[in-house]
Every structure is written in structure tokens, then in C-alpha cells.
Design a protein around this motif. Sequence first.
Motif, PDB file in Angstrom:
ATOM      1  N   LEU A  14      12.788  16.984  -1.452  1.00 11.51           N
ATOM      2  CA  LEU A  14      13.505  15.737  -1.223  1.00 11.51           C
ATOM      3  C   LEU A  14      13.686  15.520   0.268  1.00 11.51           C
ATOM      4  O   LEU A  14      14.167  16.410   0.981  1.00 11.51           O
ATOM      5  CB  LEU A  14      14.876  15.757  -1.899  1.00 11.51           C
ATOM      6  CG  LEU A  14      14.964  15.363  -3.367  1.00 11.51           C
ATOM      7  CD1 LEU A  14      16.400  15.513  -3.861  1.00 11.51           C
ATOM      8  CD2 LEU A  14      14.493  13.916  -3.582  1.00 11.51           C
ATOM      9  N   ILE A  15      13.277  14.358   0.740  1.00 11.86           N
ATOM     10  CA  ILE A  15      13.583  13.936   2.109  1.00 11.86           C
ATOM     11  C   ILE A  15      14.386  12.660   1.981  1.00 11.86           C
ATOM     12  O   ILE A  15      13.878  11.631   1.545  1.00 11.86           O
ATOM     13  CB  ILE A  15      12.309  13.720   2.936  1.00 11.86           C
ATOM     14  CG1 ILE A  15      11.550  15.032   3.079  1.00 11.86           C
ATOM     15  CG2 ILE A  15      12.666  13.157   4.313  1.00 11.86           C
ATOM     16  CD1 ILE A  15      10.286  14.932   3.909  1.00 11.86           C
ATOM     17  N   GLY A  16      15.662  12.732   2.346  1.00  7.47           N
ATOM     18  CA  GLY A  16      16.570  11.643   2.015  1.00  7.47           C
ATOM     19  C   GLY A  16      16.709  11.584   0.512  1.00  7.47           C
ATOM     20  O   GLY A  16      17.036  12.586  -0.135  1.00  7.47           O
ATOM     21  N   ASP A  17      16.414  10.444  -0.063  1.00  4.36           N
ATOM     22  CA  ASP A  17      16.450  10.283  -1.515  1.00  4.36           C
ATOM     23  C   ASP A  17      15.054  10.204  -2.123  1.00  4.36           C
ATOM     24  O   ASP A  17      14.912   9.852  -3.296  1.00  4.36           O
ATOM     25  CB  ASP A  17      17.234   9.008  -1.881  1.00  4.36           C
ATOM     26  CG  ASP A  17      18.692   9.082  -1.465  1.00  4.36           C
ATOM     27  OD1 ASP A  17      19.261  10.189  -1.544  1.00  4.36           O
ATOM     28  OD2 ASP A  17      19.247   8.047  -1.048  1.00  4.36           O
ATOM     29  N   ILE A  18      14.033  10.503  -1.341  1.00  2.68           N
ATOM     30  CA  ILE A  18      12.653  10.326  -1.780  1.00  2.68           C
ATOM     31  C   ILE A  18      12.029  11.681  -2.109  1.00  2.68           C
ATOM     32  O   ILE A  18      12.062  12.613  -1.296  1.00  2.68           O
ATOM     33  CB  ILE A  18      11.810   9.612  -0.705  1.00  2.68           C
ATOM     34  CG1 ILE A  18      12.485   8.315  -0.239  1.00  2.68           C
ATOM     35  CG2 ILE A  18      10.414   9.331  -1.241  1.00  2.68           C
ATOM     36  CD1 ILE A  18      12.640   7.267  -1.308  1.00  2.68           C
ATOM     37  N   ASP A  19      11.461  11.789  -3.303  1.00  2.00           N
ATOM     38  CA  ASP A  19      10.723  12.983  -3.709  1.00  2.00           C
ATOM     39  C   ASP A  19       9.328  12.924  -3.099  1.00  2.00           C
ATOM     40  O   ASP A  19       8.607  11.943  -3.287  1.00  2.00           O
ATOM     41  CB  ASP A  19      10.637  13.034  -5.244  1.00  2.00           C
ATOM     42  CG  ASP A  19      10.104  14.366  -5.741  1.00  2.00           C
ATOM     43  OD1 ASP A  19      10.201  15.365  -5.001  1.00  2.00           O
ATOM     44  OD2 ASP A  19       9.597  14.402  -6.880  1.00  2.00           O
ATOM     45  N   PRO A  55       4.943  10.244  -2.363  1.00  2.00           N
ATOM     46  CA  PRO A  55       4.395  10.234  -1.011  1.00  2.00           C
ATOM     47  C   PRO A  55       4.057  11.638  -0.517  1.00  2.00           C
ATOM     48  O   PRO A  55       4.582  12.639  -1.013  1.00  2.00           O
ATOM     49  CB  PRO A  55       5.526   9.623  -0.168  1.00  2.00           C
ATOM     50  CG  PRO A  55       6.441   8.967  -1.138  1.00  2.00           C
ATOM     51  CD  PRO A  55       6.323   9.722  -2.418  1.00  2.00           C
ATOM     52  N   VAL A  56       3.204  11.673   0.493  1.00  2.00           N
ATOM     53  CA  VAL A  56       2.843  12.922   1.156  1.00  2.00           C
ATOM     54  C   VAL A  56       3.446  12.935   2.551  1.00  2.00           C
ATOM     55  O   VAL A  56       3.367  11.941   3.281  1.00  2.00           O
ATOM     56  CB  VAL A  56       1.311  13.083   1.252  1.00  2.00           C
ATOM     57  CG1 VAL A  56       0.942  14.306   2.093  1.00  2.00           C
ATOM     58  CG2 VAL A  56       0.690  13.175  -0.135  1.00  2.00           C
ATOM     59  N   VAL A  95       2.879  10.109   5.504  1.00  2.00           N
ATOM     60  CA  VAL A  95       3.448  10.195   6.848  1.00  2.00           C
ATOM     61  C   VAL A  95       3.107  11.571   7.394  1.00  2.00           C
ATOM     62  O   VAL A  95       3.370  12.584   6.734  1.00  2.00           O
ATOM     63  CB  VAL A  95       4.975   9.995   6.849  1.00  2.00           C
ATOM     64  CG1 VAL A  95       5.518  10.069   8.275  1.00  2.00           C
ATOM     65  CG2 VAL A  95       5.348   8.668   6.206  1.00  2.00           C
ATOM     66  N   THR A  96       2.521  11.620   8.566  1.00  2.00           N
ATOM     67  CA  THR A  96       2.198  12.907   9.175  1.00  2.00           C
ATOM     68  C   THR A  96       2.988  13.096  10.451  1.00  2.00           C
ATOM     69  O   THR A  96       3.336  12.121  11.131  1.00  2.00           O
ATOM     70  CB  THR A  96       0.681  13.027   9.455  1.00  2.00           C
ATOM     71  OG1 THR A  96       0.348  14.382   9.698  1.00  2.00           O
ATOM     72  CG2 THR A  96       0.269  12.190  10.647  1.00  2.00           C
ATOM     73  N   VAL A  97       3.283  14.347  10.775  1.00  2.12           N
ATOM     74  CA  VAL A  97       3.995  14.705  12.000  1.00  2.12           C
ATOM     75  C   VAL A  97       3.103  15.655  12.787  1.00  2.12           C
ATOM     76  O   VAL A  97       2.750  16.734  12.301  1.00  2.12           O
ATOM     77  CB  VAL A  97       5.352  15.377  11.703  1.00  2.12           C
ATOM     78  CG1 VAL A  97       6.074  15.686  13.010  1.00  2.12           C
ATOM     79  CG2 VAL A  97       6.208  14.494  10.807  1.00  2.12           C
ATOM     80  N   LEU A 167      11.704  10.328   9.498  1.00  3.79           N
ATOM     81  CA  LEU A 167      10.990  10.586   8.253  1.00  3.79           C
ATOM     82  C   LEU A 167      11.646   9.891   7.063  1.00  3.79           C
ATOM     83  O   LEU A 167      10.980   9.221   6.269  1.00  3.79           O
ATOM     84  CB  LEU A 167      10.914  12.092   7.985  1.00  3.79           C
ATOM     85  CG  LEU A 167       9.776  12.872   8.631  1.00  3.79           C
ATOM     86  CD1 LEU A 167       9.911  14.356   8.327  1.00  3.79           C
ATOM     87  CD2 LEU A 167       8.427  12.351   8.173  1.00  3.79           C
ATOM     88  N   SER A 168      12.958  10.054   6.909  1.00  4.89           N
ATOM     89  CA  SER A 168      13.634   9.469   5.745  1.00  4.89           C
ATOM     90  C   SER A 168      13.569   7.948   5.780  1.00  4.89           C
ATOM     91  O   SER A 168      13.367   7.303   4.737  1.00  4.89           O
ATOM     92  CB  SER A 168      15.086   9.948   5.671  1.00  4.89           C
ATOM     93  OG  SER A 168      15.811   9.562   6.824  1.00  4.89           O
TER      94      SER A 168
END
Length: 393
Positions: A14-19, A55-56, A95-97, A167-168
Motif C-alpha cells: 500500500l502506498i497511501g490508499d493505493i494497492d 499500478p506498478v 511510476v518509476t523512481v 508517489l502517493s
Amino acid sequence: MTGAEESVTYGQALIGDIDVMLIEFDFRFLGGSVGTATGGRLVHALSTARAHAIPVVSLLATGGSRMQEGMFALLQLQRVARECHLNQESGIPHVTVLRNPTTGGVWASLGASADVILATGGAQVAFGGRRVRSAEDADHPAFTATGQFAAGQVDEVVTPESLPDALSTWLELLTGGAPEPADVPKALGNADLPANGWEAVSRARDPRRPRAAAYLDAYFDTYRLISGDRAGGVDPGVLCGIGWRGGRSIAFAAQAGTATRAAGYRTVSRLITMADRLGIPVLTLIDTPGAANNPTEEAAGLAAAISSVFTAIAATQIPVTTLVIGEGGSGGALAMAGAGRTWITPDAYFSVIAPELAAAILKRDQNEATDLADQLHLRPQDLLNLGIVDGIA
């Protein structure tokens, strides 16, 4: 020793509320390099994200392919690129970092294909690593996160502290689309209509008139910008990104009053194509005297770049809403307009050509440009009467 079995770990998080499917490279394990086992992990992670429609997020830190495994390692890049393509076709956001360092084929096959590219400040980002560059280029700023941002290859340069919020927010924006068209923004300038054509032109060119940034600030609760055309160019006169309004995401492409460059049109095309894949409606704001008319932009492929925007809008399945907020200069402005969903503000105009240029073509004195402005029927009310625009905001 890292205690890890491979240079890549992955799993749902989970990043924020997104799986999301989180993929993380560990540079301490053989330089974050990709071998055959690593390629298998990446393929499984990407295909699992597609199967679960999540998402990735990839956190890169890699030197590229694992040379100890030779061509078997290099071939993994094809497998990864194919999975990235399948995910794009399926509408899976990525999204890539880019962390320090991000080099080699992983940057080219996994990182550079992402919808949004973030990079940590100070990171080395390049296709060729430092040890394989010439001595004079070893520490050139082009091979850094900030250099890649300046060249239009990276959307944001972030710090470790700002990364979680970036990111979130991006994940919310990329997954928050709805099929309804974007609302037409309210006009921020004059409410009265111009008396004649030249007044319309003069008002649109008035430096005190509200510009794109003012409209974006008034329209969105929050928004983030993408940057650059992924082909080496950035146009500061074009603002593209995704914003949050009324509980949903809306993508936007806004001209900021300058002549639009080839890189600007390519960035708009990139934005609209991404929004179409992700089901996010688009708002375009038109405000340009026209496409940039100089040798540099011609050499940069200006006509092809404009064509890419015409094509992107023609091909898109999502609604494109347009508001002309200032100058609507010829094809350089029309490329950004959504067919059948175009409005105009009272202090804007839209014309096949600027009055002064019309006078030059007709070999008339420039003083006659004021009369030609009336003959061009470029006022908001003229355009409405002609059926060119759907309404006056």
C-alpha cells in the motif's frame, strides 16, 4: 552481504490508499544488475500487476545487465520491455523512481517507459555508466537526475523526504479518472465582449490578462506537472500534468502565452496518449500567438510534433474539453482543440492567421491590420455565431 537472494525484490504494498506492485532494486547485490533469475522476477511482478489491475511502482538502482551471465542476461531486457508494453495496453499505470545509480538497459527497458518518472536529486542517470564513458564526459551534468530533467527525460526531481508524498499523489492522480468530460473553467478576465476585432486581439495580448497558471490554480484542488517530451526537449511555455477536481482526476495541457515549440507539442501528445490509456479526461487551455517560427524549431520537427497532437486528439477515446483563454493563433493553437468541445473567454480570439501576418501576405500596410482583424471574424461572438466554438465562458 545483503542477505538477499537476488538484486530485485517485489510484492504488493500500500502506498497511501493505493494497492500497488512494488519492485525494488538493491544496488548492493551485484550492482543491482539483471540476470536471468532477475528477469524472471521482473516478468512475474509485471504480469501479476496486470492480472490484478494494480499500478506498478519501480524503485531503480542498477548498473544494467549482469555481464557474468552474458547474452542470457541481456535478453531479459526484451522480456521486461514486452511486459511493460502489455501493461500499458491494459491501462496499468507505472511510476518509476530513478535512484543512484540508474544506468544501462534497465533504465532503457523498464524506467524510461514509465508513465511518470521521478528521480532523486544527485542520482547518476544514464544509459552508459560512468566507467564506460570517455574521461572528459565521465562527470558531465547530462548524466545526472537534474541533467535528465533539463533534457525532458524526467518529470520531477525529488528528495528522499518528498518522495512518499510525490508517489502517493501521483498514484491517486493516475488511478482517479472518470469518463465524464472535464468541466469548462470559468473565465477569469473581462466579462464584457470586445466591440471590434482589433480590441479582441489587443485584449488577448494584454500582459495583465490571466494566464494558464492562474486558470490551473483556480480550477484544481491540487495538480502535478509532467515535464518534457522524452526526446530531449522541454517547452516552458506549455504546462502539462494531471490535477484533482471534484473528487476525480483531469489531465491538462495548457499553453502559457508564448509561441509553442516542437517539444511542447510532443509533451502534449505524450500527455493525451497517457490520459487516454488510463481513462482520464483532458482539459486543454489554448493561449499562443502560434507555433514557434524559427530554424531551430523547424529542425526539431515542428510540423511532425504538431501532427502528433492532432493525431492524439483524433484517436483518443476520452473526452477533450478546450477553453481558449488568450491568443488562438492558427494551426499551432487549433492542434490543441477538442473537436466539438471548445469554448472561449471574452478576452480571447481564434483566427486562421494574425492580422499583421495577414497584412504582410496581402502586401498591405501594417496599419491595415486593424481592419483585417474585423474581416477575419476572430472575436468570441463571431466564432460563436459561426459555430466554431460551443460557447463563451
